[in-house]
Motif scaffolding. Structure first.
Motif, PDB file in Angstrom:
ATOM      1  N   SER A 118     -62.982-168.190 -25.761  1.00 56.32           N
ATOM      2  CA  SER A 118     -62.386-167.174 -26.627  1.00 56.32           C
ATOM      3  C   SER A 118     -63.064-165.815 -26.421  1.00 56.32           C
ATOM      4  O   SER A 118     -62.422-164.768 -26.513  1.00 56.32           O
ATOM      5  N   PHE A 119     -64.359-165.825 -26.110  1.00 53.73           N
ATOM      6  CA  PHE A 119     -65.071-164.565 -25.865  1.00 53.73           C
ATOM      7  C   PHE A 119     -64.574-163.908 -24.585  1.00 53.73           C
ATOM      8  O   PHE A 119     -64.386-162.683 -24.529  1.00 53.73           O
ATOM      9  N   LYS A 120     -64.348-164.719 -23.557  1.00 53.03           N
ATOM     10  CA  LYS A 120     -63.816-164.178 -22.302  1.00 53.03           C
ATOM     11  C   LYS A 120     -62.428-163.601 -22.530  1.00 53.03           C
ATOM     12  O   LYS A 120     -62.089-162.517 -22.020  1.00 53.03           O
ATOM     13  N   TYR A 121     -61.620-164.302 -23.305  1.00 51.61           N
ATOM     14  CA  TYR A 121     -60.283-163.809 -23.602  1.00 51.61           C
ATOM     15  C   TYR A 121     -60.361-162.508 -24.414  1.00 51.61           C
ATOM     16  O   TYR A 121     -59.562-161.585 -24.197  1.00 51.61           O
ATOM     17  N   ALA A 122     -61.340-162.441 -25.324  1.00 55.34           N
ATOM     18  CA  ALA A 122     -61.513-161.223 -26.123  1.00 55.34           C
ATOM     19  C   ALA A 122     -61.877-160.039 -25.236  1.00 55.34           C
ATOM     20  O   ALA A 122     -61.390-158.917 -25.442  1.00 55.34           O
ATOM     21  N   GLN A 123     -62.745-160.259 -24.251  1.00 52.22           N
ATOM     22  CA  GLN A 123     -63.093-159.183 -23.312  1.00 52.22           C
ATOM     23  C   GLN A 123     -61.856-158.677 -22.576  1.00 52.22           C
ATOM     24  O   GLN A 123     -61.659-157.462 -22.433  1.00 52.22           O
ATOM     25  N   ASP A 124     -61.021-159.609 -22.126  1.00 52.70           N
ATOM     26  CA  ASP A 124     -59.797-159.230 -21.422  1.00 52.70           C
ATOM     27  C   ASP A 124     -58.862-158.441 -22.346  1.00 52.70           C
ATOM     28  O   ASP A 124     -58.257-157.442 -21.934  1.00 52.70           O
ATOM     29  N   MET A 125     -58.771-158.874 -23.607  1.00 52.62           N
ATOM     30  CA  MET A 125     -57.897-158.200 -24.558  1.00 52.62           C
ATOM     31  C   MET A 125     -58.410-156.797 -24.881  1.00 52.62           C
ATOM     32  O   MET A 125     -57.630-155.866 -25.049  1.00 52.62           O
ATOM     33  N   LEU A 126     -59.731-156.637 -24.985  1.00 53.34           N
ATOM     34  CA  LEU A 126     -60.297-155.307 -25.226  1.00 53.34           C
ATOM     35  C   LEU A 126     -59.898-154.355 -24.104  1.00 53.34           C
ATOM     36  O   LEU A 126     -59.470-153.221 -24.352  1.00 53.34           O
ATOM     37  N   HIS A 127     -60.055-154.818 -22.882  1.00 49.81           N
ATOM     38  CA  HIS A 127     -59.732-153.974 -21.731  1.00 49.81           C
ATOM     39  C   HIS A 127     -58.237-153.658 -21.682  1.00 49.81           C
ATOM     40  O   HIS A 127     -57.842-152.493 -21.488  1.00 49.81           O
ATOM     41  N   ARG A 128     -57.408-154.673 -21.873  1.00 47.86           N
ATOM     42  CA  ARG A 128     -55.967-154.457 -21.828  1.00 47.86           C
ATOM     43  C   ARG A 128     -55.504-153.543 -22.946  1.00 47.86           C
ATOM     44  O   ARG A 128     -54.646-152.676 -22.738  1.00 47.86           O
ATOM     45  N   THR A 129     -56.088-153.705 -24.122  1.00 49.57           N
ATOM     46  CA  THR A 129     -55.704-152.880 -25.254  1.00 49.57           C
ATOM     47  C   THR A 129     -56.086-151.429 -25.025  1.00 49.57           C
ATOM     48  O   THR A 129     -55.321-150.509 -25.330  1.00 49.57           O
ATOM     49  N   ARG A 130     -57.268-151.209 -24.477  1.00 48.41           N
ATOM     50  CA  ARG A 130     -57.708-149.841 -24.200  1.00 48.41           C
ATOM     51  C   ARG A 130     -56.840-149.189 -23.129  1.00 48.41           C
ATOM     52  O   ARG A 130     -56.570-147.994 -23.176  1.00 48.41           O
ATOM     53  N   MET A 131     -56.344-149.991 -22.180  1.00 54.39           N
ATOM     54  CA  MET A 131     -55.529-149.456 -21.096  1.00 54.39           C
ATOM     55  C   MET A 131     -54.049-149.315 -21.476  1.00 54.39           C
ATOM     56  O   MET A 131     -53.385-148.360 -21.091  1.00 54.39           O
ATOM     57  N   GLN A 132     -53.517-150.287 -22.270  1.00 59.38           N
ATOM     58  CA  GLN A 132     -52.079-150.348 -22.520  1.00 59.38           C
ATOM     59  C   GLN A 132     -51.679-149.951 -23.935  1.00 59.38           C
ATOM     60  O   GLN A 132     -50.520-149.619 -24.176  1.00 59.38           O
ATOM     61  N   GLY A 133     -52.624-150.018 -24.877  1.00 65.83           N
ATOM     62  CA  GLY A 133     -52.285-149.714 -26.265  1.00 65.83           C
ATOM     63  C   GLY A 133     -52.405-148.238 -26.573  1.00 65.83           C
ATOM     64  O   GLY A 133     -52.434-147.384 -25.682  1.00 65.83           O
ATOM     65  N   ASN A 134     -52.451-147.921 -27.845  1.00 62.92           N
ATOM     66  CA  ASN A 134     -52.645-146.543 -28.293  1.00 62.92           C
ATOM     67  C   ASN A 134     -54.075-146.127 -27.974  1.00 62.92           C
ATOM     68  O   ASN A 134     -55.023-146.620 -28.572  1.00 62.92           O
ATOM     69  N   THR A 135     -54.253-145.225 -27.024  1.00 61.69           N
ATOM     70  CA  THR A 135     -55.596-144.855 -26.564  1.00 61.69           C
ATOM     71  C   THR A 135     -56.408-144.135 -27.632  1.00 61.69           C
ATOM     72  O   THR A 135     -57.627-144.052 -27.523  1.00 61.69           O
ATOM     73  N   MET A 136     -55.755-143.604 -28.666  1.00 63.54           N
ATOM     74  CA  MET A 136     -56.469-142.909 -29.733  1.00 63.54           C
ATOM     75  C   MET A 136     -56.781-143.830 -30.910  1.00 63.54           C
ATOM     76  O   MET A 136     -57.375-143.404 -31.892  1.00 63.54           O
ATOM     77  N   ALA A 137     -56.386-145.099 -30.820  1.00 70.38           N
ATOM     78  CA  ALA A 137     -56.582-146.021 -31.934  1.00 70.38           C
ATOM     79  C   ALA A 137     -58.015-146.550 -31.978  1.00 70.38           C
ATOM     80  O   ALA A 137     -58.745-146.519 -30.995  1.00 70.38           O
ATOM     81  N   VAL A 138     -58.388-147.055 -33.142  1.00 63.59           N
ATOM     82  CA  VAL A 138     -59.696-147.684 -33.341  1.00 63.59           C
ATOM     83  C   VAL A 138     -59.678-149.073 -32.708  1.00 63.59           C
ATOM     84  O   VAL A 138     -58.679-149.783 -32.793  1.00 63.59           O
ATOM     85  N   LEU A 139     -60.770-149.443 -32.074  1.00 65.43           N
ATOM     86  CA  LEU A 139     -60.882-150.762 -31.448  1.00 65.43           C
ATOM     87  C   LEU A 139     -62.115-151.462 -32.014  1.00 65.43           C
ATOM     88  O   LEU A 139     -63.212-150.899 -32.004  1.00 65.43           O
ATOM     89  N   ILE A 140     -61.934-152.682 -32.514  1.00 60.49           N
ATOM     90  CA  ILE A 140     -63.016-153.414 -33.170  1.00 60.49           C
ATOM     91  C   ILE A 140     -63.086-154.841 -32.622  1.00 60.49           C
ATOM     92  O   ILE A 140     -62.088-155.565 -32.612  1.00 60.49           O
ATOM     93  N   LEU A 141     -64.275-155.218 -32.188  1.00 58.88           N
ATOM     94  CA  LEU A 141     -64.530-156.584 -31.708  1.00 58.88           C
ATOM     95  C   LEU A 141     -65.208-157.361 -32.831  1.00 58.88           C
ATOM     96  O   LEU A 141     -66.229-156.920 -33.376  1.00 58.88           O
ATOM     97  N   VAL A 142     -64.661-158.524 -33.172  1.00 61.64           N
ATOM     98  CA  VAL A 142     -65.172-159.321 -34.296  1.00 61.64           C
ATOM     99  C   VAL A 142     -65.573-160.707 -33.808  1.00 61.64           C
ATOM    100  O   VAL A 142     -64.752-161.447 -33.248  1.00 61.64           O
ATOM    101  N   GLY A 143     -66.840-161.068 -34.037  1.00 63.89           N
ATOM    102  CA  GLY A 143     -67.308-162.420 -33.752  1.00 63.89           C
ATOM    103  C   GLY A 143     -67.222-163.253 -35.016  1.00 63.89           C
ATOM    104  O   GLY A 143     -67.968-163.011 -35.974  1.00 63.89           O
ATOM    105  N   ASN A 144     -66.322-164.213 -35.051  1.00 65.88           N
ATOM    106  CA  ASN A 144     -66.105-165.026 -36.253  1.00 65.88           C
ATOM    107  C   ASN A 144     -66.892-166.340 -36.178  1.00 65.88           C
ATOM    108  O   ASN A 144     -67.417-166.710 -35.138  1.00 65.88           O
ATOM    109  N   LYS A 145     -66.982-167.005 -37.323  1.00 70.03           N
ATOM    110  CA  LYS A 145     -67.647-168.312 -37.467  1.00 70.03           C
ATOM    111  C   LYS A 145     -69.171-168.232 -37.394  1.00 70.03           C
ATOM    112  O   LYS A 145     -69.823-169.107 -36.819  1.00 70.03           O
TER     113      LYS A 145
END
Length: 214
Positions: free
Chosen positions: A61-88
Motif C-alpha cells: 500500500s505504501f508503494k501504491y501511495a508513492q505512485d498515487m502521489l506522483h500521478r496526482t501531482r502530475m495529473q491532478g490540480n497542481t495548485m491543490a493541497v497534497l497530504i500523505l497519511v499513514g493509517n493504522k
C-alpha cells in the motif's frame, strides 16, 4: 484517495461530508473516494486537496501511495493541497513502513504528512483541521509568482558593473578614485541581490508535518 488502508468501515464509502468549525469560520469538507476495488483511479482535477492513505503495516500500500502521489501531482490540480497519511498506528508492533521514509516521500512530492488511527480516532481531528487550514492557506497564496524579474535585475546590474570596470584604466587622480568607488557600490548591490536569490533557492524544505504553513 485510499491505498489499501484496510479499514472496511471507510473503504467502500464514495462520498463523505464533514461539517467543520475552524477559527470561528464554518466550512464543509467533502471527501470523494474511489471504490475499494479500483486500482487505476484517476485524480479529480477540480479537487482542492488530495489525501493519499496507506497502511503502515503494508509495503504494497505504501508503494501504491508513492505512485498515487506522483500521478496526482502530475495529473491532478497542481495548485491543490497534497497530504500523505499513514493509517493504522494502533498496530505499531507490525509496522513495516518507517516514519522517516514516509516523511521523505512526502517532502519529495511537496506533500504534508501525518500518521493516524481510524480505530482509536488518533490524529483524525488534527488531519481534518490540517486539510482545511492548508486549503485556506493555498487560496490566500494564489498562483506562485515567477522569479524571472529578479534574475533580470541582477543581470542588468552585472552588465553595468562590467561597463564601468572595462572603462579606461590609465587615468589617475580624482577620476580614478571615483571609478573605484562606483565599482565598490555596484559590487555591494549585486552581491546583496545574489545573496537574496541564493538564499531563496537553497532554503531548506518546509516541515512536512506542520499543517499551519505551506
Amino acid at each position: 484517495m485510499g491505498a489499501g488502508d484496510g479499514d472496511g468501515t471507510m473503504d467502500d464509502r464514495k462520498d463523505i461530508t464533514v461539517p467543520m468549525l475552524l477559527d470561528g469560520e464554518e466550512s464543509e469538507l467533502r471527501f470523494l473516494s474511489p471504490p475499494s476495488n479500483s486500482k487505476d483511479c484517476e485524480p479529480y482535477v477540480d479537487a482542492h486537496a488530495y489525501v493519499v492513505v496507506y497502511s503502515i503495516q503494508s509495503k504494497t500500500s505504501f508503494k501504491y501511495a508513492q505512485d498515487m502521489l506522483h500521478r496526482t501531482r502530475m495529473q491532478g490540480n497542481t495548485m491543490a493541497v497534497l497530504i500523505l497519511v499513514g493509517n493504522k498506528v494502533d498496530l505499531a508492533r507490525r509496522r513495516s513502513i518507517d516514519i522517516d521514509d514516509a516523511k521523505q516521500v512526502a517532502m519529495q512530492n511537496d506533500s504534508k504528512f501525518i500518521e493516524t488511527s481510524a480505530v482509536l480516532n488518533h490524529n483524525v481531528d488534527e488531519l481534518l483541521a490540517g486539510i482545511m487550514t492548508q486549503v485556506r492557506l493555498k487560496e490566500k497564496e494564489g498562483p506562485k509568482k515567477k522569479t524571472g524579474r529578479k534574475a533580470k535585475k541582477v543581470t542588468r546590474s552585472k552588465t553595468m558593473l562590467e561597463k564601468v570596470t572595462d572603462g579606461p584604466k590609465k587615468k589617475t587622480g580624482r577620476k580614478a578614485k571615483k571609478v573605484t568607488r562606483s565599482k565598490t557600490m555596484l559590487e555591494k548591490v549585486t552581491d546583496g541581490l545574489r545573496k537574496r536569490i541564493l538564499k531563496q533557492n537553497t532554503a531548506e524544505p518546509l516541515n512536512c508535518d506542520n499543517f499551519y504553513i505551506l
